[in-house]
Write a protein that holds these residues in place. Sequence first.
Motif, mmCIF file in Angstrom:
data_model
loop_
_atom_site.group_PDB
_atom_site.id
_atom_site.type_symbol
_atom_site.label_atom_id
_atom_site.label_comp_id
_atom_site.label_asym_id
_atom_site.label_seq_id
_atom_site.Cartn_x
_atom_site.Cartn_y
_atom_site.Cartn_z
ATOM 1 N N UNK A 24 0.849 -1.181 0.000
ATOM 2 C CA UNK A 24 0.000 0.000 0.000
ATOM 3 C C UNK A 24 0.884 1.229 0.000
ATOM 4 N N UNK A 25 0.617 2.135 -0.924
ATOM 5 C CA UNK A 25 1.385 3.383 -0.977
ATOM 6 C C UNK A 25 0.462 4.531 -0.651
ATOM 7 N N UNK A 26 0.906 5.361 0.278
ATOM 8 C CA UNK A 26 0.150 6.533 0.694
ATOM 9 C C UNK A 26 0.989 7.777 0.458
ATOM 10 N N UNK A 28 2.892 11.118 1.398
ATOM 11 C CA UNK A 28 3.688 11.424 2.585
ATOM 12 C C UNK A 28 2.804 12.048 3.663
ATOM 13 N N UNK A 29 2.945 11.551 4.867
ATOM 14 C CA UNK A 29 2.204 12.078 6.001
ATOM 15 C C UNK A 29 0.874 11.393 6.250
ATOM 16 N N UNK A 30 0.304 10.756 5.230
ATOM 17 C CA UNK A 30 -1.008 10.131 5.400
ATOM 18 C C UNK A 30 -0.927 8.880 6.284
ATOM 19 N N UNK A 31 0.196 8.186 6.246
ATOM 20 C CA UNK A 31 0.366 7.007 7.097
ATOM 21 C C UNK A 31 0.261 7.404 8.568
ATOM 22 N N UNK A 32 0.914 8.482 8.941
ATOM 23 C CA UNK A 32 0.880 8.937 10.330
ATOM 24 C C UNK A 32 -0.534 9.309 10.754
ATOM 25 N N UNK A 33 -1.285 9.937 9.845
ATOM 26 C CA UNK A 33 -2.668 10.319 10.147
ATOM 27 C C UNK A 33 -3.523 9.068 10.319
ATOM 28 N N UNK A 45 -2.796 -0.289 12.714
ATOM 29 C CA UNK A 45 -3.005 0.235 11.367
ATOM 30 C C UNK A 45 -3.498 -0.882 10.456
ATOM 31 N N UNK A 46 -2.932 -2.069 10.578
ATOM 32 C CA UNK A 46 -3.354 -3.213 9.770
ATOM 33 C C UNK A 46 -4.816 -3.553 10.030
ATOM 34 N N UNK A 47 -5.222 -3.599 11.290
ATOM 35 C CA UNK A 47 -6.616 -3.901 11.621
ATOM 36 C C UNK A 47 -7.543 -2.826 11.072
ATOM 37 N N UNK A 48 -7.131 -1.569 11.155
ATOM 38 C CA UNK A 48 -7.940 -0.471 10.628
ATOM 39 C C UNK A 48 -8.125 -0.609 9.119
#
Length: 65
Positions: A24-26, A28-33, A45-48
């Motif tokens: 999965x590519x997001x 920049x910054x979206x992973x933290x959000x 994050x995986x469960x979400x």
Amino acid sequence: MAISDAQRRAVAKYNAANYDRVELRLEKGKKDVAKAHAEAQGESLNAFINRAINETMERDNAVRE
């Protein structure tokens, strides 16, 4: 306590047999959000991501019926 190489191989073998991997590519910054949101919900994050996929598929299938 360190994990032995045998344990690491056993976990990798189990994961390969029981799970599919998806990259999965997001932006920049979206992973933290997304991670902060998941943690606020009390999940990883995986469960979400899995919950988001499942709920979207259920909703999409309900629209078709």
